[in-house]
Design a protein around this motif. Structure first.
Motif, PDB file in Angstrom:
ATOM      1  N   LYS A 169      59.193  46.419  20.087  1.00 36.03           N
ATOM      2  CA  LYS A 169      60.282  45.454  20.168  1.00 36.03           C
ATOM      3  C   LYS A 169      61.571  46.217  19.873  1.00 36.03           C
ATOM      4  O   LYS A 169      61.537  47.321  19.311  1.00 36.03           O
ATOM      5  N   GLY A 209      64.486  39.218  21.808  1.00 34.09           N
ATOM      6  CA  GLY A 209      63.669  39.134  20.608  1.00 34.09           C
ATOM      7  C   GLY A 209      64.510  39.104  19.349  1.00 34.09           C
ATOM      8  O   GLY A 209      65.620  39.642  19.309  1.00 34.09           O
ATOM      9  N   ALA A 372      58.458  43.129  22.885  1.00 39.08           N
ATOM     10  CA  ALA A 372      59.728  42.986  23.587  1.00 39.08           C
ATOM     11  C   ALA A 372      59.692  41.791  24.541  1.00 39.08           C
ATOM     12  O   ALA A 372      58.747  41.635  25.315  1.00 39.08           O
TER      13      ALA A 372
END
Length: 556
Positions: A169, A209, A372
């Protein structure tokens, strides 16, 4: 012109979420030197894999080419990337394993538990440190995820640079571990990226995110307002979340208690490797019994409804001398993985019946994903500018959608589920061949093939019940007495209102008494006829055909 090629072959993790295992190769066709990236597990469920302990990728293709395998690289310590290494290493013995410190710590523990030499796991620093493995030079590129020291893998080959994203992420404030560093990733892209093999888990999530650090205020408020004991569960490997939860408990004057070996193991590994330096002090379950419950906060395993984990045991009753009561608070600081809903809901209902206040994710207030989202994937595409995109770590729909997303930026992509060997050598990817990429089950201490029929038979017995038919024949192949039956998982009384076992034994004995000499002398023929009669008799009595095992004993 060189005939050498650059190949990518997923043995697990592509077309599914879990059980990651990815092969890269360089060389002449069928003579490539190989490396393996990750070797993880998937988890069974009672519907499709009853009784199975773990699901492992089938590495038969790799085992047959073991002399060409240069090294194994593990991107991070989640079970779906690391969990099968120690289970399969007996077939890969002698191949060096490379990982960052935190991951290597956990990998060595697992290897030792399975009787392998932990020294084969070598600790490697972060990029720009690299490891040479045959024609490959690979380095771990730090990236944020829901476990410390996650990394993408930069793989330099004679055919160009590959970036294997790993799970990731884009988190600027991950609480524990390295933040996403876009400048570093841009530097990696400067020489040009031939192919990006990329996490696809959240390709359908339309918003950027959120950071792990965003959760702390809401968690502190919730814990601070609680009047009884507070119990929280999350993924045991999410060290950052455990730290946030423990700090919230500490801020409200509560003593912190771990229930669950996996959590303790993760925190120990994080401390030993220097990833974690300031975790709140913890007391033992025994010490917790002497503390007023309003001054306790338990961090427990079992966020996915696992029956043997601490959450489920607390929901059923006492666990290690601790029991939940009305007015206590139970927080699920986690997302329920698809397929685990029933187990989680069962625990929630059991807790509710005790009068415990249950709080779940509530739209992101108490949990953020470690993967992600769609805009984050677009950002990685822009930073790396790869010639080729191969989505992984997703179901088929995720892979297909990710290819479409790459095409919006002019990137050539390909959907390559497990078993699809892709040639990455040119400007566009192409399928080189398909290989058999199945799965293996760890069943107790034994590995069995998914197609061996063991699990299939369990499912059939669970659905249909089981009858054992026993007959004894003398030296002249004549029946000695009546047939008798043992029933499992079947009703005692059928539609005739007589005991089912009596009906079956009567029908089978009648058949024996009128069977010809050839039938009675032929085990295969006799077994088939007895099975058919038992199933037909059961069908007329209870409306289903059970599984039947026939035991024929002959006195010779």
């Amino acid at each position: 012109m060189s005939s050498d090629r650059l190949i990518y072959l997923p043995l697990g993790g592509a077309g599914e979420i879990g059980m990651n295992a990815y092969v890269y190769g360089w060389g002449a066709p069928d003579h490539e030197r190989l490396i393996l990236v990750d070797l993880g597990v998937a988890f069974p469920d009672m519907d499709t894999t009853p009784g199975v302990d773990l699901i492992l990728p089938d590495i038969a293709w790799l085992r047959e080419r073991l002399d060409r395998l240069e090294a194994i690289f593990i991107t991070h310590a989640h079970e779906d990337h690391l969990g099968a290494l120690s289970q399969h290493y007996g077939d890969l013995r002698g191949v060096p394993v490379h990982a960052r410190a935190f991951t290597a710590n956990l990998a060595r523990r697992k290897m030792e538990e399975q009787g392998h030499d932990p020294k084969v796991v070598r600790t490697t620093g972060a990029w720009p440190e690299t490891v040479v493995a045959g024609p490959f030079r690979a380095g771990f590129l730090p990236i944020s995820h829901s476990i410390p020291e996650s990394a993408g893998l930069v793989i330099d080959t004679p055919g160009g640079r590959i970036v294997h994203s790993g799970d990731f992420k884009l988190d600027p404030t991950p609480v524990v571990g390295e933040a996403f560093a876009p400048d570093l990733w841009a530097q990696v892209a400067e020489p040009g990226v031939q192919a990006l093999i990329c996490d696809s888990t959240n390709v359908f999530s339309p918003h950027p995110g959120r950071s792990e650090a965003d959760l702390a205020p809401a968690i502190r408020e919730l814990v601070g307002q609680a009047e009884g004991m507070v119990v929280t569960t999350t993924f045991a490997s999410n060290v950052a979340r455990l730290k946030t939860l423990a700090e919230a408990g500490q801020a409200s004057g509560r003593s912190i208690v771990f229930l669950g070996r996996a959590m303790r193991r993760m925190i120990e590994a994080a401390v030993e490797t220097g990833v974690l330096t300031d975790f709140p002090s913890v007391i033992s379950p025994e010490e917790a019994r002497e503390v007023p419950r309003e001054n306790l906060m338990l961090l427990v395993t079992g966020s996915q409804g696992e029956r043997r984990a601490a959450s489920a045991q607390l929901a059923r009753g006492k666990h290690q001398g601790i029991e939940l009561k009305a007015g206590d608070l139970f927080l699920f600081s986690s997302k329920t993985i698809p397929g685990n809903e029933r187990g989680v809901i069962r625990i929630m209902n059991q807790l509710s019946e005790k009068g415990v206040d249950v709080v779940d994710d509530e739209g992101g207030r108490y949990h953020v994903s470690g993967h992600a989202n769609r805009p984050d994937l677009q950002q990685i595409h822009r930073i790396l500018r790869p010639r080729i995109l191969v989505p992984n770590h997703g179901e088929h729909r995720h892979l297909r959608e990710h290819v479409k997303l790459g095409e919006e930026s002019g990137i050539n992509g390909i959907v390559a589920p497990n078993g699809t060997m892709v040639d990455l050598t040119g400007a566009a990817p192409k399928v080189a061949e398909h290989i058999e990429a199945g799965r293996t089950y760890l069943d107790g201490s034994v590995r069995i093939g998914a197609l061996d029929g063991v699990v299939r038979d369990r499912i059939r017995m669970a659905l249909n019940g089981h009858v054992i038919v026993t007959v004894v024949l003398d030296e002249d192949d004549a029946p000695l007495g009546e047939a008798w039956c043992d029933l499992k998982g079947l009703p005692e009384i059928g539609s005739s209102k007589a005991p089912l076992v009596d009906v079956l034994e009567e029908d089978l004995t009648q058949f024996l008494n009128r069977a010809g000499a050839k039938t009675l002398a032929d085990d295969d023929k006799l077994e088939g006829d007895l099975r058919r009669i038992a199933r037909q008799s059961a069908l007329s009595e209870i409306g289903k055909k059970p599984e039947v095992t026939v035991v024929i004993s002959r006195l010779r």
